[in-house]
Design a protein around this motif. Structure first.
Motif, PDB file in Angstrom:
ATOM      1  N   LYS A  99       0.863  -1.179   0.000  1.00 37.24           N
ATOM      2  CA  LYS A  99       0.000   0.000   0.000  1.00 37.24           C
ATOM      3  C   LYS A  99       0.899   1.228   0.000  1.00 37.24           C
ATOM      4  N   PRO A 100       0.462   2.273  -0.660  1.00 32.49           N
ATOM      5  CA  PRO A 100       1.287   3.494  -0.660  1.00 32.49           C
ATOM      6  C   PRO A 100       1.282   4.152   0.714  1.00 32.49           C
ATOM      7  N   PRO A 101       2.263   4.986   0.983  1.00 32.79           N
ATOM      8  CA  PRO A 101       2.291   5.700   2.263  1.00 32.79           C
ATOM      9  C   PRO A 101       1.022   6.541   2.443  1.00 32.79           C
ATOM     10  N   ALA A 102       0.595   6.698   3.675  1.00 35.65           N
ATOM     11  CA  ALA A 102      -0.647   7.414   3.977  1.00 35.65           C
ATOM     12  C   ALA A 102      -0.622   8.857   3.473  1.00 35.65           C
ATOM     13  N   ASP A 103       0.550   9.485   3.488  1.00 31.96           N
ATOM     14  CA  ASP A 103       0.611  10.888   3.063  1.00 31.96           C
ATOM     15  C   ASP A 103       0.614  11.057   1.540  1.00 31.96           C
ATOM     16  N   LEU A 104       0.685   9.948   0.805  1.00 38.03           N
ATOM     17  CA  LEU A 104       0.708  10.025  -0.653  1.00 38.03           C
ATOM     18  C   LEU A 104      -0.689  10.229  -1.229  1.00 38.03           C
ATOM     19  N   ALA A 105      -1.671   9.567  -0.628  1.00 40.66           N
ATOM     20  CA  ALA A 105      -3.024   9.614  -1.170  1.00 40.66           C
ATOM     21  C   ALA A 105      -4.025  10.024  -0.102  1.00 40.66           C
ATOM     22  N   GLU A 106      -4.894  10.925  -0.483  1.00 40.49           N
ATOM     23  CA  GLU A 106      -5.916  11.430   0.424  1.00 40.49           C
ATOM     24  C   GLU A 106      -6.959  10.367   0.753  1.00 40.49           C
TER      25      GLU A 106
ATOM     26  N   TRP B 235       7.330   5.553  -5.493  1.00 39.52           N
ATOM     27  CA  TRP B 235       5.983   6.114  -5.591  1.00 39.52           C
ATOM     28  C   TRP B 235       5.981   7.377  -6.449  1.00 39.52           C
ATOM     29  N   ASP B 236       7.089   8.090  -6.468  1.00 35.93           N
ATOM     30  CA  ASP B 236       7.176   9.279  -7.324  1.00 35.93           C
ATOM     31  C   ASP B 236       6.999   8.910  -8.798  1.00 35.93           C
ATOM     32  N   GLN B 237       7.496   7.749  -9.191  1.00 37.88           N
ATOM     33  CA  GLN B 237       7.333   7.315 -10.574  1.00 37.88           C
ATOM     34  C   GLN B 237       5.857   7.061 -10.891  1.00 37.88           C
ATOM     35  N   ALA B 238       5.134   6.524  -9.931  1.00 38.97           N
ATOM     36  CA  ALA B 238       3.696   6.304 -10.127  1.00 38.97           C
ATOM     37  C   ALA B 238       2.984   7.643 -10.287  1.00 38.97           C
ATOM     38  N   LEU B 239       3.366   8.613  -9.462  1.00 37.07           N
ATOM     39  CA  LEU B 239       2.756   9.942  -9.563  1.00 37.07           C
ATOM     40  C   LEU B 239       3.113  10.615 -10.883  1.00 37.07           C
ATOM     41  N   ASP B 240       4.358  10.464 -11.314  1.00 35.03           N
ATOM     42  CA  ASP B 240       4.795  11.053 -12.585  1.00 35.03           C
ATOM     43  C   ASP B 240       4.050  10.444 -13.772  1.00 35.03           C
ATOM     44  N   ALA B 241       3.675   9.170 -13.649  1.00 38.75           N
ATOM     45  CA  ALA B 241       2.981   8.475 -14.741  1.00 38.75           C
ATOM     46  C   ALA B 241       1.479   8.735 -14.732  1.00 38.75           C
ATOM     47  N   LEU B 242       0.983   9.423 -13.730  1.00 37.77           N
ATOM     48  CA  LEU B 242      -0.454   9.662 -13.592  1.00 37.77           C
ATOM     49  C   LEU B 242      -1.105  10.225 -14.861  1.00 37.77           C
ATOM     50  N   PRO B 243      -0.529  11.225 -15.546  1.00 40.90           N
ATOM     51  CA  PRO B 243      -1.191  11.754 -16.745  1.00 40.90           C
ATOM     52  C   PRO B 243      -1.478  10.682 -17.803  1.00 40.90           C
TER      53      PRO B 243
END
Length: 144
Positions: free
Chosen positions: A60-67, A102-110
């Motif tokens: 699971k991603p860190p709690a502060d990553l996703a609301e 996790w930053d790579q997952a966020l970067d790939a979001l678009p």
């Protein structure tokens, strides 16, 4: 003849005593035996240690990553997709989890975004299906 209906007590005396004793113990003072070391260790977490099969499972991603859990599940699925794509591209059958962040997952979001709504930027079930299909391809390729 009259039959009396006795209602059973909710707890036996022993159960009630154990319940009151367990409620009186502060969790911070609970000490559990550690069979591996033969020593007692303080209780710190309910987390279950991962076994070898789960060692490469995206956590699971860190709690502060996703609301919300929805966003967290989506980011997790995106990371699963990225890892499976890399495994297929490199024909690598080893665990690549430690090479991704996790930053790579966020970067790939678009790339995976299906909506401008920040609370529902993607369809998690579609991401799950895509990740499952790619991971199945990896398993099939590695089984050859």
């Amino acid at each position: 003849m009259r039959i009396s209906k006795r209602t059973p007590s909710r707890f036996t005396m022993m159960e009630a005593g154990l319940l009151s004793l367990s409620l009186a113990l502060p969790v911070g003072l609970l000490v559990l035996p550690d069979p591996a070391s033969g020593q007692d260790r303080p209780f710190t977490s309910m987390e279950i240690e991962r076994d070898e099969e789960d060692a490469c499972r995206v956590p699971k991603p860190p709690a502060d990553l996703a609301e919300t859990a929805y966003l967290g599940n989506g980011y997790r699925a995106i990371l699963r997709i990225l890892i499976a794509e890399e495994a297929l591209a490199s024909e690598n059958c080893t665990c690549l989890l430690d090479q991704f962040t996790w930053d790579q997952a966020l970067d790939a979001l678009p790339r995976f975004q299906t909506s401008d709504n920040p609370r529902l930027p993607f369809k998690v079930l579609d991401l799950y299906a895509q990740a499952d299909a790619l991971e199945a391809e990896v398993v099939a390729g590695c089984a050859k």
